[in-house]
Design an enzyme around this catalytic site. Structure first.
Site, short mmCIF file in Angstrom:
data_model
loop_
_atom_site.label_atom_id
_atom_site.label_comp_id
_atom_site.label_asym_id
_atom_site.label_seq_id
_atom_site.Cartn_x
_atom_site.Cartn_y
_atom_site.Cartn_z
N LYS A 11 61.00 41.12 65.40
CA LYS A 11 60.44 40.86 63.88
C LYS A 11 60.19 42.27 63.92
O LYS A 11 60.42 43.32 63.80
CB LYS A 11 59.36 39.68 64.00
N ASP A 136 50.57 36.93 66.37
CA ASP A 136 51.72 36.95 66.07
C ASP A 136 52.70 36.26 67.07
O ASP A 136 54.08 35.73 66.60
CB ASP A 136 52.50 38.58 66.45
O1 C5P Z 1 45.40 38.39 67.69
P1 C5P Z 1 46.51 40.57 68.37
O2 C5P Z 1 46.49 40.24 70.36
O3 C5P Z 1 47.86 40.36 67.70
O4 C5P Z 1 45.35 41.35 67.53
C1 C5P Z 1 45.22 42.55 67.81
C2 C5P Z 1 43.86 42.82 67.31
O5 C5P Z 1 44.27 43.71 66.28
C3 C5P Z 1 43.18 41.85 67.25
O6 C5P Z 1 41.85 41.89 68.71
C4 C5P Z 1 42.40 42.47 66.01
O7 C5P Z 1 40.99 43.71 66.09
C5 C5P Z 1 43.51 43.23 65.36
N1 C5P Z 1 43.64 41.82 63.62
C6 C5P Z 1 43.08 42.20 63.03
N2 C5P Z 1 43.45 41.29 61.97
C7 C5P Z 1 44.58 40.34 62.48
C8 C5P Z 1 45.51 40.80 63.76
C9 C5P Z 1 45.00 41.10 64.32
O8 C5P Z 1 41.67 42.59 62.58
N3 C5P Z 1 44.92 39.27 60.72
#
Ligand code: C5P
Length: 298
Positions: A11, A136
């Site tokens: 994506k 994601d």
């Molecule tokens: O959910 P994912 O593992 O992809 O996210 C990685 C990190 O990115 C999260 O632990 C968080 O610190 C940050 N994040 C965030 N806000 C989001 C997505 C991710 O702060 N909407």
């Protein structure tokens, strides 16, 4: 057992705006996702016992920390299925590059096992597991153009016809999503800037003016990106690109064009600067479904 083979698409975020903070440390996003034709390939076969994940990329672990492995474990728990699985991932999507490769692989395993085991869960039945795996992952249950709200995991499909030519400049990772968001918060967090995504949704003719609020923080985290971003914007100007932006939390960038000759001009310009571009196209929601499984030759 003969494995079944699936496409796991990449994506980009056509635009990504950080609009607030959420309880639990996450950021509230407003983003437009689109699927690219670039994809990994995943072979899945039933085995007697255990879950094994193999990849052909040196920095992608094959152990239980791999998101695809966690997706398989979650599906076993949900379905009560015992028996094993062998999952082989052929990586073509840049790793850690803001292209959602790991999340896409996890969602592909959810969808594939739903189909292979005849569970009939569909999007609704898989969405909670997808959310628990990462912000994601839910998008990849839908594919095509979609608006992402909340943590980016509240997905609203969009009826956009995206037919622009894409030149992807894959980043080789090295920028951690968590660090980019932390830096973004340190830099002052969400701005009051008017939402370009709102304007785009009112009149979605061409992407053009969408922005990525995380670009500055990503460049601060990885200063080498500044030079790449400058060079990409220059190529965009000389070739007449309609948009040049970073995807996700970086480090990949993309350029969009109305036609193939302008894309070729940008591609040449970047190649002269030693920057590799990968031409690709958009995948609609319908093709995302119909092209998911790769039929095996009889
Ligand atoms: O959910 P994912 O593992 O992809 O996210 C990685 C990190 O990115 C999260 O632990 C968080 O610190 C940050 N994040 C965030 N806000 C989001 C997505 C991710 O702060 N909407």
């Amino acid at each position: 057992m003969t494995p079944r083979r699936f496409r796991s698409f990449a994506k980009i975020n056509l635009g990504l705006e950080v609009v607030g903070r959420l309880p639990g440390g996450y950021h509230e996003l407003k983003t437009i996702f689109a699927t690219l034709s670039l994809h990994d390939t995943i072979d899945i076969a039933a085995t007697k016992a255990g879950i094994s994940v193999r990849t052909d990329h040196p920095s992608v672990p094959g152990d239980e920390t791999n998101l695809a492995h966690r997706a398989a474990v979650a599906m076993q728990r949900l379905s009560g299925r015992t028996g094993g699985l062998s999952i082989a991932i052929h990586k073509r999507i840049a790793v850690g590059g803001g292209l959602g490769g790991g999340s896409s692989n996890a969602a592909a395993v959810l969808r594939a096992l739903d189909s292979m085991w005849g569970l009939g869960l569909g999007r609704e039945g898989l969405i909670e597991i997808a959310k628990s795996l990462g912000a994601d992952v839910p998008y990849f249950l839908f594919g095509g153009a979609a608006l992402g709200l909340g943590r980016g995991d509240d997905i609203r499909p969009l009826d956009l016809r995206l037919d622009q030519k894409v030149l992807l400049v894959p980043g080789d990772g090295g920028v951690s999503t968590a660090q980019v968001f932390r830096r973004f918060a340190e830099d002052g967090g969400p701005s009051e800037a008017r939402s370009r995504i709102d304007a785009f949704l009112r009149k979605p003719l061409t992407p053009g003016r969408l922005r990525n609020d995380l670009e500055r923080a990503a460049i601060e985290e990885s200063p080498a990106l500044a030079g790449v971003a400058r060079r990409i914007r220059r190529a965009a100007r000389v070739s007449g690109a309609i948009q040049a932006a970073m995807s996700g939390s970086g480090s990949s960038f993309f350029l969009l064009f109305e036609d193939a000759p302008s894309r070729a001009a940008a591609w040449r310009d970047l190649r002269e600067a030693g920057i590799r571009g990968v031409p690709c196209g958009f995948v609609s929601r319908r093709s995302y479904e119909s092209r998911f499984e790769i039929p095996r030759q009889a």
